[in-house]
Scaffold this motif. Sequence first.
Motif, PDB file in Angstrom:
ATOM      1  N   LEU A  15      40.727  15.725  31.120  1.00  0.00           N
ATOM      2  CA  LEU A  15      39.456  15.042  30.870  1.00  0.00           C
ATOM      3  C   LEU A  15      38.975  14.317  32.125  1.00  0.00           C
ATOM      4  O   LEU A  15      37.795  14.382  32.484  1.00  0.00           O
ATOM      5  N   ALA A  16      39.902  13.648  32.801  1.00  0.00           N
ATOM      6  CA  ALA A  16      39.526  12.902  34.007  1.00  0.00           C
ATOM      7  C   ALA A  16      39.003  13.842  35.084  1.00  0.00           C
ATOM      8  O   ALA A  16      38.064  13.506  35.822  1.00  0.00           O
ATOM      9  N   THR A  17      39.612  15.017  35.176  1.00  0.00           N
ATOM     10  CA  THR A  17      39.178  15.979  36.183  1.00  0.00           C
ATOM     11  C   THR A  17      37.760  16.469  35.899  1.00  0.00           C
ATOM     12  O   THR A  17      36.989  16.749  36.825  1.00  0.00           O
ATOM     13  N   LEU A  18      37.427  16.553  34.629  1.00  0.00           N
ATOM     14  CA  LEU A  18      36.100  17.032  34.242  1.00  0.00           C
ATOM     15  C   LEU A  18      35.046  15.922  34.270  1.00  0.00           C
ATOM     16  O   LEU A  18      33.860  16.175  34.071  1.00  0.00           O
ATOM     17  N   GLU A  19      35.506  14.699  34.522  1.00  0.00           N
ATOM     18  CA  GLU A  19      34.575  13.577  34.447  1.00  0.00           C
ATOM     19  C   GLU A  19      33.495  13.649  35.537  1.00  0.00           C
ATOM     20  O   GLU A  19      32.340  13.278  35.315  1.00  0.00           O
ATOM     21  N   ASP A  20      33.868  14.152  36.715  1.00  0.00           N
ATOM     22  CA  ASP A  20      32.927  14.168  37.836  1.00  0.00           C
ATOM     23  C   ASP A  20      31.903  15.297  37.735  1.00  0.00           C
ATOM     24  O   ASP A  20      30.975  15.363  38.545  1.00  0.00           O
ATOM     25  N   GLY A  21      32.090  16.174  36.778  1.00  0.00           N
ATOM     26  CA  GLY A  21      31.137  17.271  36.627  1.00  0.00           C
ATOM     27  C   GLY A  21      31.807  18.482  36.022  1.00  0.00           C
ATOM     28  O   GLY A  21      33.032  18.585  36.021  1.00  0.00           O
ATOM     29  N   PRO A  22      31.017  19.412  35.505  1.00  0.00           N
ATOM     30  CA  PRO A  22      31.548  20.604  34.846  1.00  0.00           C
ATOM     31  C   PRO A  22      32.355  21.475  35.820  1.00  0.00           C
ATOM     32  O   PRO A  22      32.018  21.578  37.004  1.00  0.00           O
ATOM     33  N   LEU A  23      33.414  22.060  35.320  1.00  0.00           N
ATOM     34  CA  LEU A  23      34.253  22.968  36.108  1.00  0.00           C
ATOM     35  C   LEU A  23      34.755  24.084  35.198  1.00  0.00           C
ATOM     36  O   LEU A  23      34.871  23.914  33.995  1.00  0.00           O
ATOM     37  N   LEU A  85      38.543   9.796  26.962  1.00  0.00           N
ATOM     38  CA  LEU A  85      39.066   9.531  28.300  1.00  0.00           C
ATOM     39  C   LEU A  85      39.317   8.040  28.500  1.00  0.00           C
ATOM     40  O   LEU A  85      40.354   7.643  29.053  1.00  0.00           O
ATOM     41  N   SER A  86      38.387   7.226  28.039  1.00  0.00           N
ATOM     42  CA  SER A  86      38.594   5.774  28.109  1.00  0.00           C
ATOM     43  C   SER A  86      39.870   5.388  27.387  1.00  0.00           C
ATOM     44  O   SER A  86      40.688   4.616  27.903  1.00  0.00           O
ATOM     45  N   GLY A  87      40.029   5.942  26.195  1.00  0.00           N
ATOM     46  CA  GLY A  87      41.221   5.658  25.418  1.00  0.00           C
ATOM     47  C   GLY A  87      42.488   6.115  26.125  1.00  0.00           C
ATOM     48  O   GLY A  87      43.487   5.402  26.156  1.00  0.00           O
ATOM     49  N   GLU A  88      42.427   7.292  26.728  1.00  0.00           N
ATOM     50  CA  GLU A  88      43.583   7.827  27.442  1.00  0.00           C
ATOM     51  C   GLU A  88      43.954   6.931  28.615  1.00  0.00           C
ATOM     52  O   GLU A  88      45.123   6.680  28.882  1.00  0.00           O
ATOM     53  N   ARG A  89      42.921   6.457  29.316  1.00  0.00           N
ATOM     54  CA  ARG A  89      43.172   5.578  30.466  1.00  0.00           C
ATOM     55  C   ARG A  89      43.827   4.275  30.029  1.00  0.00           C
ATOM     56  O   ARG A  89      44.801   3.824  30.634  1.00  0.00           O
ATOM     57  N   ALA A  90      43.284   3.681  28.987  1.00  0.00           N
ATOM     58  CA  ALA A  90      43.856   2.431  28.482  1.00  0.00           C
ATOM     59  C   ALA A  90      45.285   2.664  27.999  1.00  0.00           C
ATOM     60  O   ALA A  90      46.190   1.888  28.310  1.00  0.00           O
ATOM     61  N   GLY A  91      45.466   3.751  27.262  1.00  0.00           N
ATOM     62  CA  GLY A  91      46.788   4.077  26.745  1.00  0.00           C
ATOM     63  C   GLY A  91      47.788   4.316  27.868  1.00  0.00           C
ATOM     64  O   GLY A  91      48.927   3.868  27.790  1.00  0.00           O
ATOM     65  N   TRP A  92      47.345   4.989  28.883  1.00  0.00           N
ATOM     66  CA  TRP A  92      48.220   5.258  30.017  1.00  0.00           C
ATOM     67  C   TRP A  92      48.629   3.954  30.705  1.00  0.00           C
ATOM     68  O   TRP A  92      49.801   3.767  31.041  1.00  0.00           O
ATOM     69  N   GLN A  93      47.683   3.076  30.911  1.00  0.00           N
ATOM     70  CA  GLN A  93      47.982   1.792  31.549  1.00  0.00           C
ATOM     71  C   GLN A  93      49.075   1.047  30.792  1.00  0.00           C
ATOM     72  O   GLN A  93      50.057   0.589  31.372  1.00  0.00           O
ATOM     73  N   GLU A  94      48.845   0.947  29.484  1.00  0.00           N
ATOM     74  CA  GLU A  94      49.787   0.252  28.618  1.00  0.00           C
ATOM     75  C   GLU A  94      51.169   0.902  28.693  1.00  0.00           C
ATOM     76  O   GLU A  94      52.183   0.239  28.887  1.00  0.00           O
TER      77      GLU A  94
ATOM     78  N   ALA B 102      45.406  10.476  39.495  1.00  0.00           N
ATOM     79  CA  ALA B 102      44.574  11.551  38.951  1.00  0.00           C
ATOM     80  C   ALA B 102      43.596  11.008  37.905  1.00  0.00           C
ATOM     81  O   ALA B 102      42.469  11.481  37.806  1.00  0.00           O
ATOM     82  N   LEU B 103      44.022  10.003  37.165  1.00  0.00           N
ATOM     83  CA  LEU B 103      43.130   9.429  36.156  1.00  0.00           C
ATOM     84  C   LEU B 103      41.979   8.685  36.806  1.00  0.00           C
ATOM     85  O   LEU B 103      40.931   8.505  36.211  1.00  0.00           O
ATOM     86  N   LYS B 104      42.178   8.253  38.056  1.00  0.00           N
ATOM     87  CA  LYS B 104      41.096   7.595  38.782  1.00  0.00           C
ATOM     88  C   LYS B 104      40.165   8.619  39.419  1.00  0.00           C
ATOM     89  O   LYS B 104      39.078   8.278  39.859  1.00  0.00           O
ATOM     90  N   ALA B 105      40.630   9.884  39.495  1.00  0.00           N
ATOM     91  CA  ALA B 105      39.814  10.960  40.054  1.00  0.00           C
ATOM     92  C   ALA B 105      39.334  10.647  41.454  1.00  0.00           C
ATOM     93  O   ALA B 105      38.165  10.795  41.789  1.00  0.00           O
ATOM     94  N   ARG B 106      40.258  10.178  42.279  1.00  0.00           N
ATOM     95  CA  ARG B 106      39.940   9.980  43.694  1.00  0.00           C
ATOM     96  C   ARG B 106      40.881  10.837  44.537  1.00  0.00           C
ATOM     97  O   ARG B 106      41.985  11.147  44.104  1.00  0.00           O
ATOM     98  N   PRO B 107      40.458  11.223  45.711  1.00  0.00           N
ATOM     99  CA  PRO B 107      41.324  12.083  46.547  1.00  0.00           C
ATOM    100  C   PRO B 107      42.619  11.376  46.914  1.00  0.00           C
ATOM    101  O   PRO B 107      42.658  10.160  47.083  1.00  0.00           O
TER     102      PRO B 107
END
Lengths: 112, 112
Positions: A15-23, A85-94, B102-107
């Motif tokens: 999801l994070a990879t797709l955040e910057d645009g369609p691929l 994705l927001s949820g995944e990020r928060a969950g990952w942090q925790e 990767a979750l931050k989607a930065r190089p």
Amino acid sequence: MRAEALKGHLDGLLLATLEDGPLHGYAVKEALREVTGGRIDLPTGTVYPALHRLEGAGLISGAWGVANGRRRRTYRLTEAGHAALSGERAGWQEFATAVTFALKARPWPATP
Amino acid sequence: MRAEALKGHLDGLLLATLEDGPLHGYAVKEALREVTGGRIDLPTGTVYPALHRLEGAGLISGAWGVANGRRRRTYRLTEAGHAALSGERAGWQEFATAVTFALKARPWPATP
DNA sequence: CCTCATAGGTAGTAACGCTATATCGGGCCT
DNA sequence: AGGCCCGATATAGCGTTACTACCTATGAGG
């Protein structure tokens, strides 16, 4: 990196990879590999089923297109996908914080 | 915390918990719960099979004992277990760094 | 022509952690 | 005394997940 380590965190990465645009699928795999300096290099047999799963869950939507005479399925994040994705990020942090701490085997800091 | 998030990282957590000294199964679960402020609260149906698995792999060794008239199986880290714990810690560091990035989607930062 | 990289896909498998359930002893409450 | 909860150990069965191993196809480069 141990193969099975990803379990449960793959969706967030995609999801994070797709955040910057369609691929399209292969581009997702390549983007993830490059962004992590080769540390996360998913086999295609992992990527495509995962994307299908995410599409089935409504988190991404795919559309067939044609580029250079070849058919390609391009995915983009849906509204639900952004939320997930927001949820995944928060969950990952925790999760990461908890595991990092537990691996140090020290008492959790007081939170008054 | 999402239930399935642990997959692939449980062994390291259990080994780390046993690093400070031998414990029986239930005590491992409780120690992990307390050390993480309740964030990692494993069901017993997860802990016991995992300990059996680790014992089968030779990373911990268990011995039956008696406390308060009750039989308890107390586990301690083996040599191989100490080594495996080091590996798990290093693996976790690598994995966590990669995923966080990767979750931050930065190089990925240049490593010259 | 043949191979490689790109691109998409499926089948089958093995591992993993969870839920649900069972057992047993001791302490507590009524 | 009887019933109940908690501590403690354990197993069976299940669903999810990501992997390996394949298959198909096209364009580029040797």
